[in-house]
Design an enzyme around this catalytic site. Sequence first.
Site, short mmCIF file in Angstrom:
data_model
loop_
_atom_site.label_atom_id
_atom_site.label_comp_id
_atom_site.label_asym_id
_atom_site.label_seq_id
_atom_site.Cartn_x
_atom_site.Cartn_y
_atom_site.Cartn_z
N SER A 94 48.05 39.82 39.24
CA SER A 94 48.95 39.29 40.26
C SER A 94 49.48 40.43 41.11
O SER A 94 49.52 41.59 40.67
CB SER A 94 50.11 38.54 39.61
OG SER A 94 50.89 39.40 38.81
N HIS A 98 55.17 44.07 49.81
CA HIS A 98 56.26 44.04 50.78
C HIS A 98 56.06 45.18 51.78
O HIS A 98 56.38 46.34 51.49
CB HIS A 98 57.61 44.20 50.07
CG HIS A 98 57.95 43.07 49.16
ND1 HIS A 98 58.30 41.81 49.63
CD2 HIS A 98 58.00 42.99 47.81
CE1 HIS A 98 58.55 41.01 48.60
NE2 HIS A 98 58.37 41.69 47.49
N HIS A 108 51.42 37.32 48.56
CA HIS A 108 51.42 37.13 47.11
C HIS A 108 50.05 36.63 46.69
O HIS A 108 49.42 35.83 47.39
CB HIS A 108 52.49 36.11 46.72
CG HIS A 108 52.28 35.50 45.37
ND1 HIS A 108 51.73 34.25 45.19
CD2 HIS A 108 52.55 35.97 44.12
CE1 HIS A 108 51.67 33.96 43.90
NE2 HIS A 108 52.16 34.98 43.22
N ASN A 110 47.82 35.63 42.81
CA ASN A 110 47.79 35.58 41.35
C ASN A 110 46.56 34.79 40.91
O ASN A 110 46.34 33.67 41.39
CB ASN A 110 49.06 34.91 40.81
CG ASN A 110 49.04 34.76 39.29
OD1 ASN A 110 48.33 33.92 38.74
ND2 ASN A 110 49.82 35.58 38.62
N TYR A 111 45.77 35.38 40.04
CA TYR A 111 44.64 34.66 39.44
C TYR A 111 44.69 34.88 37.94
O TYR A 111 44.91 36.02 37.48
CB TYR A 111 43.31 35.11 40.05
CG TYR A 111 43.15 34.57 41.45
CD1 TYR A 111 42.74 33.25 41.65
CD2 TYR A 111 43.49 35.34 42.55
CE1 TYR A 111 42.64 32.72 42.93
CE2 TYR A 111 43.41 34.81 43.84
CZ TYR A 111 42.98 33.51 44.01
OH TYR A 111 42.91 32.98 45.28
N ARG A 112 44.49 33.81 37.17
CA ARG A 112 44.76 33.87 35.74
C ARG A 112 43.84 32.94 34.95
O ARG A 112 43.27 31.98 35.51
CB ARG A 112 46.22 33.48 35.47
CG ARG A 112 46.59 32.11 36.03
CD ARG A 112 48.08 31.89 36.08
NE ARG A 112 48.40 30.59 36.67
CZ ARG A 112 48.56 30.38 37.97
NH1 ARG A 112 48.42 31.39 38.82
NH2 ARG A 112 48.84 29.18 38.44
N HIS A 142 44.03 31.50 56.40
CA HIS A 142 43.59 30.20 55.89
C HIS A 142 42.08 30.01 56.03
O HIS A 142 41.44 29.45 55.13
CB HIS A 142 44.34 29.08 56.61
CG HIS A 142 45.69 28.81 56.02
ND1 HIS A 142 45.90 27.86 55.05
CD2 HIS A 142 46.90 29.37 56.25
CE1 HIS A 142 47.17 27.84 54.71
NE2 HIS A 142 47.81 28.75 55.43
#
Length: 300
Positions: A94, A98, A108, A110-112, A142
Amino acid sequence: MTTASRERASAFLKNLQDEICAKLTLLDGGGEFEEDSWEREEGGGGRSRVMTEGKVFERAGVGFSEVFGSQLPPSIIQQRPEVEGHGFYATGTSLVIHPRNPYIPTVHMNYRYFEAGPVWWFGGGADLTPYYGFKEDAAHFHRTLKAACDGHDLDYYPKFKQWCDEYFYLKHRKEPRGVGGIFFDYLEGDWEKYFAFHQSCANAFLPAYVPIVERRKEIAYGERERNFQLYRRGRYVEFNLVFDRGTIFGLQTQGRIESILMSMPPLVRWQYNYHPEPGTPEAELYDVFLVPQDWVSLAV
């Protein structure tokens, strides 16, 4: 699942951390990531990498973790009651970036991968939080994520884009956090299918974000823009502490606090009863960009 499935997911996510840190270091041109390897008493550990006071990135935190234990947190049991009574395994990468320049958006990702007894699933996503919006940036972000989704299933992007809009919504403020992206969770059934999709989305992060940074990093700004950036960073703090699943999971599993909270901005401000003046660039953020919409089809 087998030990091999854990090893493959973990190896991919660890390599993802390496690739992202290398690219961000090159892009910043001055800052360096400091690595802090840690072990979790209950089982597992990770690598936290933080860049502080770079030329472009005021703070960039990129973390990898691989943890396991016998005590599932309430937040997981609430979402998936069938895992109660089982131990768990979780691995993920993750990040939160800033930037220093208010014209570069915060991002941001996050891959899990998660296992609990007989149950496993993939989850993840990425979202963009501008302070001063540019339609071409939102469209690029996008479109890049959509292309990654479309390579697997044309229904994925609209579904996961809507999920992102709903997830990254500050209910107490009645406003989105930013312009969204994609968010998914609990992808299960065909392991190879969803691992391939997981990889495609994660690998799309740098192509989605880096061109935006390159376009905006030299734009001049002053105290007004900086103050607005710090004010809007407050929304990031509010979301992470109140709603973010990863933060809640980390706290409930007695995770490493420094790693959990490295996503927080280094500086932030709250201003009582602030409302931007109509017709200003600050008001445009609320009127145009904090409105869920079809960014992919936007004419820019």
